[in-house]
Scaffold this motif. Structure first.
Motif, PDB file in Angstrom:
ATOM      1  N   ARG A  23      25.677  55.014   8.938  1.00  0.00           N
ATOM      2  CA  ARG A  23      27.077  54.677   8.666  1.00  0.00           C
ATOM      3  C   ARG A  23      28.014  55.765   9.172  1.00  0.00           C
ATOM      4  N   LEU A  24      27.492  56.989   9.276  1.00  0.00           N
ATOM      5  CA  LEU A  24      28.235  58.104   9.849  1.00  0.00           C
ATOM      6  C   LEU A  24      27.241  59.038  10.503  1.00  0.00           C
ATOM      7  N   THR A  25      27.729  60.048  11.181  1.00  0.00           N
ATOM      8  CA  THR A  25      26.839  61.033  11.800  1.00  0.00           C
ATOM      9  C   THR A  25      27.193  62.413  11.276  1.00  0.00           C
ATOM     10  N   ALA A  26      26.183  63.252  11.129  1.00  0.00           N
ATOM     11  CA  ALA A  26      26.394  64.619  10.661  1.00  0.00           C
ATOM     12  C   ALA A  26      25.294  65.497  11.249  1.00  0.00           C
ATOM     13  N   HIS A  27      25.614  66.748  11.493  1.00  0.00           N
ATOM     14  CA  HIS A  27      24.658  67.667  12.115  1.00  0.00           C
ATOM     15  C   HIS A  27      24.623  68.978  11.349  1.00  0.00           C
ATOM     16  N   LEU A  28      23.415  69.431  11.018  1.00  0.00           N
ATOM     17  CA  LEU A  28      23.198  70.754  10.456  1.00  0.00           C
ATOM     18  C   LEU A  28      22.510  71.598  11.526  1.00  0.00           C
ATOM     19  N   PRO A  29      23.165  72.625  12.034  1.00  0.00           N
ATOM     20  CA  PRO A  29      22.540  73.457  13.061  1.00  0.00           C
ATOM     21  C   PRO A  29      21.347  74.222  12.502  1.00  0.00           C
ATOM     22  N   MET A  30      20.562  74.807  13.392  1.00  0.00           N
ATOM     23  CA  MET A  30      19.335  75.471  13.000  1.00  0.00           C
ATOM     24  C   MET A  30      19.601  76.608  12.009  1.00  0.00           C
ATOM     25  N   ALA A  31      18.813  76.620  10.934  1.00  0.00           N
ATOM     26  CA  ALA A  31      18.868  77.658   9.913  1.00  0.00           C
ATOM     27  C   ALA A  31      17.626  77.504   9.047  1.00  0.00           C
ATOM     28  N   THR A  32      17.348  78.510   8.242  1.00  0.00           N
ATOM     29  CA  THR A  32      16.211  78.427   7.320  1.00  0.00           C
ATOM     30  C   THR A  32      16.648  77.674   6.070  1.00  0.00           C
ATOM     31  N   ARG A  33      15.901  76.621   5.725  1.00  0.00           N
ATOM     32  CA  ARG A  33      16.270  75.760   4.604  1.00  0.00           C
ATOM     33  C   ARG A  33      15.036  75.333   3.819  1.00  0.00           C
ATOM     34  N   LEU A  34      15.274  74.823   2.636  1.00  0.00           N
ATOM     35  CA  LEU A  34      14.227  74.234   1.801  1.00  0.00           C
ATOM     36  C   LEU A  34      14.282  72.722   1.949  1.00  0.00           C
ATOM     37  N   LEU A  35      13.139  72.133   2.319  1.00  0.00           N
ATOM     38  CA  LEU A  35      13.016  70.678   2.436  1.00  0.00           C
ATOM     39  C   LEU A  35      12.167  70.184   1.273  1.00  0.00           C
ATOM     40  N   MET A  36      12.701  69.238   0.506  1.00  0.00           N
ATOM     41  CA  MET A  36      11.987  68.683  -0.643  1.00  0.00           C
ATOM     42  C   MET A  36      11.672  67.217  -0.383  1.00  0.00           C
ATOM     43  N   LYS A  41      10.166  64.214  -2.499  1.00  0.00           N
ATOM     44  CA  LYS A  41       9.767  63.837  -3.850  1.00  0.00           C
ATOM     45  C   LYS A  41       8.822  62.640  -3.832  1.00  0.00           C
ATOM     46  N   ASN A  42       8.139  62.473  -4.946  1.00  0.00           N
ATOM     47  CA  ASN A  42       7.166  61.401  -5.066  1.00  0.00           C
ATOM     48  C   ASN A  42       7.810  60.021  -5.009  1.00  0.00           C
ATOM     49  N   ASP A  43       9.107  59.928  -5.334  1.00  0.00           N
ATOM     50  CA  ASP A  43       9.785  58.631  -5.259  1.00  0.00           C
ATOM     51  C   ASP A  43      10.213  58.291  -3.835  1.00  0.00           C
ATOM     52  N   GLY A  44       9.910  59.200  -2.874  1.00  0.00           N
ATOM     53  CA  GLY A  44      10.231  58.940  -1.479  1.00  0.00           C
ATOM     54  C   GLY A  44      11.481  59.630  -0.989  1.00  0.00           C
ATOM     55  N   SER A  45      12.293  60.176  -1.876  1.00  0.00           N
ATOM     56  CA  SER A  45      13.529  60.814  -1.452  1.00  0.00           C
ATOM     57  C   SER A  45      13.248  62.124  -0.723  1.00  0.00           C
ATOM     58  N   VAL A  46      14.123  62.460   0.211  1.00  0.00           N
ATOM     59  CA  VAL A  46      14.032  63.687   0.995  1.00  0.00           C
ATOM     60  C   VAL A  46      15.359  64.425   0.859  1.00  0.00           C
ATOM     61  N   LEU A  47      15.293  65.707   0.486  1.00  0.00           N
ATOM     62  CA  LEU A  47      16.499  66.501   0.267  1.00  0.00           C
ATOM     63  C   LEU A  47      16.426  67.788   1.080  1.00  0.00           C
ATOM     64  N   VAL A  48      17.565  68.184   1.632  1.00  0.00           N
ATOM     65  CA  VAL A  48      17.669  69.401   2.437  1.00  0.00           C
ATOM     66  C   VAL A  48      18.581  70.382   1.701  1.00  0.00           C
ATOM     67  N   HIS A  49      18.026  71.528   1.308  1.00  0.00           N
ATOM     68  CA  HIS A  49      18.779  72.516   0.531  1.00  0.00           C
ATOM     69  C   HIS A  49      18.942  73.815   1.320  1.00  0.00           C
ATOM     70  N   SER A  50      20.061  74.491   1.048  1.00  0.00           N
ATOM     71  CA  SER A  50      20.258  75.847   1.539  1.00  0.00           C
ATOM     72  C   SER A  50      20.164  76.799   0.350  1.00  0.00           C
ATOM     73  N   ASP A  51      20.297  78.093   0.599  1.00  0.00           N
ATOM     74  CA  ASP A  51      20.198  79.081  -0.468  1.00  0.00           C
ATOM     75  C   ASP A  51      21.536  79.309  -1.154  1.00  0.00           C
ATOM     76  N   GLY A  52      22.564  78.606  -0.716  1.00  0.00           N
ATOM     77  CA  GLY A  52      23.882  78.711  -1.333  1.00  0.00           C
ATOM     78  C   GLY A  52      24.462  77.323  -1.524  1.00  0.00           C
ATOM     79  N   GLY A  53      25.743  77.274  -1.837  1.00  0.00           N
ATOM     80  CA  GLY A  53      26.400  75.984  -1.979  1.00  0.00           C
ATOM     81  C   GLY A  53      26.023  75.240  -3.238  1.00  0.00           C
TER      82      GLY A  53
END
Length: 231
Positions: free
Chosen positions: A15-28, A30-42
């Motif tokens: 529905r829209l486009t968004a870009h996160l440039p290269m950085a070290t992140r936490l990818l989660m 979950k067992n329900d199928g969801s995928v989340l991208v976290h940073s160390d701040g925010g």
């Protein structure tokens, strides 16, 4: 739950486009199928995410990606829309899986629990012709506060909060996605009910077709009759 810490870039499309440039992140994942991208701040909110139902496929990088140093590619496709994530992993620092078991769900504070009980008792507060199916309707991802039917017989899932914020809308959205897979209940509409609903939460709820209802705790308790007020 799978936890991956990696140098990565993320592209969201649909529905829209968004870009996160290269950085070290936490990818989660979950067992329900969801995928989340976290940073160390925010704060605690993910930078980007995909809610279930969705499918994660690990791909080999194409020639251009390999030339850029990409080791793996995650492609996450939502099952009911064109929304997708393409996660390019350049360097993986950590990759582990953990079985968290069944979560007992959120233990609500006294006022929130009382709001649920009062609204269930006076379900007509949501509209004429509403009827209660049950409180604490259990699902695979936790209990829905109230499940009821409106005057037309349509199933309605109600999430109740003291203060309604974006997280509450996201929680109800996950419940609706799950409940709408049940042919006995579908289609299921959503109501987000709270004593106070933040403007951002109201905007997100309305964008997703979820009705917002502001609850008057005193009126529900019968202490205060809104119709008899002068002001």
């Amino acid at each position: 739950m799978r936890l991956v810490i990696a140098r990565c870039s993320v592209d969201y499309g649909g529905r829209l486009t968004a870009h996160l440039p290269m950085a070290t992140r936490l990818l989660m994942v979950k067992n329900d199928g969801s995928v989340l991208v976290h940073s160390d701040g925010g704060s605690y909110k993910p930078l980007n995410w995909m809610t279930p139902p969705c499918t994660l496929t690990e791909l080999e990088p194409d020639e251009d990606e390999r030339a850029e140093g990409v080791q793996k590619v995650w492609f996450v496709q939502h099952a009911k829309s064109e929304d997708h994530l393409r996660v390019r992993l350049y360097e993986i620092e950590h990759d582990s899986s953990h079985d968290l078991g069944i979560d007992p769900g959120l233990i609500k504070d006294g006022v929130e629990a009382q709001l649920q009980a009062l609204l269930a008792e006076h379900i007509h507060t949501l509209g004429d012709g509403y009827s209660l199916i049950r409180r604490e309707y259990m699902t695979a991802i936790g209990p829905v506060d109230i499940v009821c039917r409106d005057a037309s017989g349509t199933t309605v899932a109600v999430e109740i909060k003291r203060r309604g914020d974006i997280d509450g809308v996201e929680q109800l959205t996950r419940y609706l996605e799950l409940l709408n897979r049940d042919p006995v209940l579908a289609p299921v509409q959503g109501v987000f009910a709270a004593q106070l609903i933040k403007p951002q939460a109201r905007t997100l709820a309305e964008d997703r077709g979820i009705r917002c209802v502001t609850l008057d705790y005193d009126a529900l308790k019968g202490i205060d009759n809104a119709e008899s007020r002068l002001f």
